[in-house]
Design an enzyme around this catalytic site. Structure first.
Site: not given
Ligand code: URA
Length: 209
Positions: A104, A108, A200, A203
């Site tokens: 990703r 953006t 996340d 992570d």
């Protein structure tokens, strides 16, 4: 329109709460994601077709049930999707595993494909595309585009936490696929995180930052 199902099984909800907690460390996070994936696979497989088969028990011949549907392939979206593979394989050990690598763009939030490796016969399999978080829907849409381009047509998308924005985008882009999730959360924040979410997922699974 495909099915959209929030899995409200008490064990699924309980385990999801454990991994949402910010103090849940990598070891427990990984183990519980594994368990969640297994429980979700159990629920998803509820509508697998069966057929009669004649077998012989030590006592007599008998007609019993056996799985009859398409063989399964699990398609994790790298990298967080990897955390869901082993749990599903515990229930469907003969499944093949294909990989879709997307990253990703941090600015953006757009996904880019950098790696695809699929079993040869994906057009003939029931595909379970897995990614713990359905956020904008960008990665799921791109992964499914990529599978359809290679001939796949039987696709279910399995995530742990989803945002309404992602569900809408995925349903609009791919109205034929079924979506399974353990939770439909509130919204996506301006950084692209699901709220309340779990942070996340990649992570937290791999202990990175
Ligand atoms: N991806 C994640 O890992 N977490 C989010 O909240 C959104 C996208």
């Amino acid at each position: 329109m495909g099915k959209f199902q929030v899995m409200e099984h008490p064990l699924i909800q309980h385990k999801l709460t454990i991994i949402r907690e910010k103090n849940c460390g990598t070891k427990v996070f990984r183990e519980v994601v594994d368990e969640l994936a297994m429980l979700m696979a159990y629920e998803i497989s509820r509508d697998m077709p069966v057929e009669d088969v004649e077998i012989e028990t030590p006592i007599q011949r008998t007609t019993q049930k056996t799985l009859a549907g398409k063989k399964v392939a699990i398609i994790p979206i790298l990298r967080a999707g990897l955390g869901m593979v082993d749990g599903i394989l515990q229930l469907i050990p003969a499944a093949k595993v294909g990989h879709v690598g997307l990253y990703r763009d941090e600015e953006t939030l757009e996904p880019h494909e950098y790696f695809v490796k699929m079993p040869e016969d994906i057009d003939n399999r029931q595909l379970l595309v897995v990614d713990p978080m359905l956020a904008t829907g960008g990665s799921a849409i791109m992964a499914i585009d990529s599978l359809k381009k290679r001939g796949a047509s039987n696709i279910k998308f399995v995530c742990i936490v989803s945002a309404p924005e992602g569900v809408k985008a995925l349903q609009e882009a791919h109205p034929d696929i079924d979506i399974y999730t353990a939770a439909l959360d509130e919204y996506l924040n301006e950084d692209g995180y699901i709220v309340p979410g779990l942070g996340d997922a990649g992570d937290r699974l791999f202990g990175t930052k």
